[in-house]
Structure formats: structure tokens, C-alpha cells
Design a protein around this motif. Structure first.
Motif, short mmCIF file in Angstrom:
data_model
loop_
_atom_site.label_atom_id
_atom_site.label_comp_id
_atom_site.label_asym_id
_atom_site.label_seq_id
_atom_site.Cartn_x
_atom_site.Cartn_y
_atom_site.Cartn_z
N ILE A 43 0.84 -1.20 0.00
CA ILE A 43 0.00 0.00 0.00
C ILE A 43 0.87 1.25 0.00
CG2 ILE A 43 -1.61 1.35 1.41
CD1 ILE A 43 -2.91 -1.32 2.20
N SER A 44 1.97 1.22 0.76
CA SER A 44 2.88 2.38 0.82
C SER A 44 3.52 2.68 -0.52
CB SER A 44 3.97 2.13 1.85
OG SER A 44 3.42 2.02 3.13
N MET A 45 3.68 1.64 -1.34
CA MET A 45 4.26 1.82 -2.67
C MET A 45 3.23 2.36 -3.66
SD MET A 45 6.78 -1.51 -2.87
CE MET A 45 6.35 -1.79 -4.53
N GLY A 46 2.00 2.52 -3.21
CA GLY A 46 0.97 3.09 -4.06
C GLY A 46 0.22 2.08 -4.90
N LEU A 47 0.34 0.81 -4.56
CA LEU A 47 -0.37 -0.21 -5.33
C LEU A 47 -1.86 -0.18 -5.02
CD1 LEU A 47 2.09 -3.21 -4.92
CD2 LEU A 47 1.84 -1.70 -6.88
N HIS A 48 -2.64 -0.61 -5.98
CA HIS A 48 -4.09 -0.66 -5.83
C HIS A 48 -4.43 -1.60 -4.66
CE1 HIS A 48 -8.26 -1.73 -6.80
NE2 HIS A 48 -8.30 -0.54 -7.41
N PRO A 49 -5.48 -1.32 -3.90
CA PRO A 49 -5.83 -2.18 -2.76
C PRO A 49 -6.03 -3.65 -3.11
CG PRO A 49 -7.06 -0.14 -2.64
CD PRO A 49 -6.33 -0.12 -3.95
N LEU A 50 -6.57 -3.93 -4.28
CA LEU A 50 -6.75 -5.32 -4.70
C LEU A 50 -5.41 -6.02 -4.89
CD1 LEU A 50 -8.71 -7.57 -5.48
CD2 LEU A 50 -8.64 -6.69 -7.83
#
Length: 129
Positions: A32-39
Motif C-alpha cells: 500500500i505504501s508503494m501506491g499499489l491498488h488495494p486489490l
């Protein structure tokens, strides 16, 4: 003698479960910290379980001890973390520690349920007719 007693014991399973719960939260938070989509972040929990299976393979441990519940437990734990984080972003009062404990609790609960049940969570597909 000590290695033989500790190898497939409940102590080893407990340590393994606690480490798995911690790595689940750390991994999904990192995604999440890397900016990835929640899925994608929730799915990363399932992919992380491959590390535990590879560890078992390289260390000569019995893969059947935990390989099925690794994926289910990390997937469920990371999904709980992502869902509670999304709820917090939408205004629900969920502290970060609450999200972490819920996620780790889900991971530990699934592993404990499998351990005390005495059989694998997912039945192997080979040999079925």
C-alpha cells in the motif's frame, strides 16, 4: 535430539504462525505504501506465502505441515487489513493498531483453526476421482 522434538512441534507451529501474521501485515502495508491498488495489495499477501513454502523446501521441512493454510491465512489477513484501511480512509474511526491486530488475528485464527482441527484446510486435489 532437540531438533527432532522441535521440528514438527506445536512450538514451531506457534512461532511460524506469529511470524506469518507479522509478515502479512508488513507486506501488505509495504504494498500500500508503494501506491499499489488495494486489490493488488491484498493479493500480495497470497504471493508472500510462497516465501514460507520455499523456506520449508530449502530447509527440508514437511511441506504439508502448513503450505495450504499459508496462502489462505495470509490472503485473509491481508484482505482484512486492506478492507479496514479502506474503511478508515472513508471516515470510519479505525486506528492503525486496530487494523493491525484485526489482520494479525485473522491470520492467527485461520492457522489455529487448522491446527486444532487436525486436518488440512484444503484437501489435496491429487488422487481424487
Amino acid at each position: 535430539l532437540v531438533q527432532g522434538r522441535f521440528h514438527n512441534s506445536w512450538e514451531m507451529y506457534t512461532i511460524d504462525t506469529a511470524a506469518l501474521a507479522a509478515v502479512t501485515v508488513a507486506g501488505v502495508h509495504g504494498a500500500i505504501s508503494m501506491g499499489l491498488h488495494p486489490l493488488v495489495a491484498a493479493t500480495s499477501g497470497i504471493v508472500m506465502s510462497l516465501g514460507g513454502v520455499l523456506r520449508d523446501l530449502f530447509c527440508g521441512r514437511d511441506l504439508a505441515m502448513a503450505s495450504q493454510s499459508y496462502a489462505i491465512a495470509t490472503g485473509a489477513g491481508s484482505t482484512v487489513y486492506v478492507l479496514t484501511r479502506e474503511m478508515a480512509l472513508r471516515g470510519y474511526p479505525l486506528l492503525a493498531m486496530t487494523r493491525i491486530f484485526l489482520s494479525m488475528g485473522t491470520t492467527v485464527s485461520i492457522r489455529c483453526w487448522e491446527y486444532f482441527r487436525g486436518e488440512q484446510l484444503l484437501a489435496p486435489m491429487h488422487g481424487r476421482k
